[in-house]
Enzyme design. Sequence first.
Site, PDB file in Angstrom:
ATOM      1  CB  THR A  26     -19.321 -42.052  39.125  1.00 20.14           C
ATOM      2  OG1 THR A  26     -18.042 -42.210  39.764  1.00 20.14           O
ATOM      3  CG2 THR A  26     -20.152 -42.286  40.098  1.00 20.14           C
ATOM      4  CE1 TYR A  32     -15.294 -39.962  42.593  1.00 20.36           C
ATOM      5  CE2 TYR A  32     -16.863 -39.159  41.058  1.00 20.36           C
ATOM      6  CZ  TYR A  32     -16.434 -40.069  41.772  1.00 20.36           C
ATOM      7  OH  TYR A  32     -16.977 -41.248  41.793  1.00 20.36           O
ATOM      8  CB  THR A  39     -10.132 -40.672  35.543  1.00 22.31           C
ATOM      9  OG1 THR A  39     -10.571 -41.560  34.627  1.00 22.31           O
ATOM     10  CG2 THR A  39      -8.732 -40.257  35.466  1.00 22.31           C
ATOM     11  CD  GLU A  40     -14.601 -43.265  39.252  1.00 22.44           C
ATOM     12  OE1 GLU A  40     -15.679 -43.362  38.639  1.00 22.44           O
ATOM     13  OE2 GLU A  40     -14.117 -44.301  39.818  1.00 22.44           O
ATOM     14  CB  VAL A  41     -15.560 -39.370  32.941  1.00 22.31           C
ATOM     15  CG1 VAL A  41     -16.639 -38.467  32.092  1.00 22.31           C
ATOM     16  CG2 VAL A  41     -14.253 -39.273  32.851  1.00 22.31           C
TER      17      VAL A  41
END
Length: 304
Positions: A174, A204, A272-274
Site C-alpha cells: 500500500t 498489514y 500482504t501489504e507492505v
Amino acid sequence: MNNSTYPIGNPGEKWNNNHKLQWLEAQKIKRSYNDEVLTLINELKDTLIVEQYGELNYAQNSYPLFALKTQHFDKNKHTVLITGGVHGYETSGVHGALRFAKTLATQYAEKFNLVITPCISPWGYETINRWNPEAIDPNRSFYEGSPAQESALVMNYVQSLNTDLIAHIDLHETTDSDNSEFRPALAAREGKVNTNWNIPDGFYLVADSNKPEPAFQKAIIECVEKVTHIAPSDENKQLIGVPQEQFGVINYAAKELGLCMGLSDATYVTTTEVYPDSATANPEECILAQVAAISGALDYIINK
C-alpha cells in the site's frame, strides 16, 4: 479529491475508449522488466524449475511470463502458491517473491511443493502502474472470463498444475500513490467522487472474510514484526477504511471482489501489504518483510 481534479474524463461520467486511450498514452516506461526481473529469474534455473506460462503482447512491448517451481513435485506434499506483482508498481511484492525463491525455497521444498509467480503484471512493473494497458485492475479480475490477460493466464496456469493448494500468499504494497494517483484515477474511470483512505503506516494483512484463519494471520504478523513495524489502526479502528479484525489484519471478500488470493480453494490465504513510503522503511526492509511473511505462513502450516 474527486474526479473533477483528475486530468482525464468528465465528472460523473465513466471513461469511454477515448479516455482510456488518453490515459494509456500518458504512461511511460520507467524501469526494465528484463533487467530487473527476468535476469533474476534466469539466475535461479540451477535450483528451481523455470516455466513460461504465457506471454502478454501489448502494442508497446511483449512480456514473457514465468513461474518458478521447486523440483521433484511430490503428491504427498502440500502445494503452496506465492504470487507477486499482480499490481506491477508494488515493487517489494515482485522482489520479495524472487528473494524468497533465491534464499529459502529449496529449504521449504522438503515440506512443500512451491509455485512462485513473481511478476504477474510486467507492464505494470515497467510503468509503475496499478492497471494494465486497458485500464483494468488485474487484482479485481480473478474470475471466470476475466477481462485481464494477466489474471486469466495465471489462473489457467494454476489450474494446469492439477493439484490442490494448501496455501496462497499474495504479495502487495500500500503506497502513498494510492491516494495521489490510483484512487483518483479509479474514481475518474468510474465517474464517481473519490474518497481517499488513510494510508496505514506499516505492514498489514488482508485475510479472506470467508475463511479468515485468524491464527494463521497472527503467526505471519508475529514473524513480520521482527523485520518491520506493523500498522496501527486509525482513529476509527480501521485500516484503509475497513474494520481491523485483529492487530494488523483486515478481512476482504476475496472471491466476490475478484482478488488474486481468491483464485483457488486453498485453506490458508492472505494478502500482504507492505508500506514502502514509511519514513523508517527502505527497499531492502520491504523485501525482507515479504520474505518473513512467506516463511511465517509456511512455518505455521508445518507446526500446526
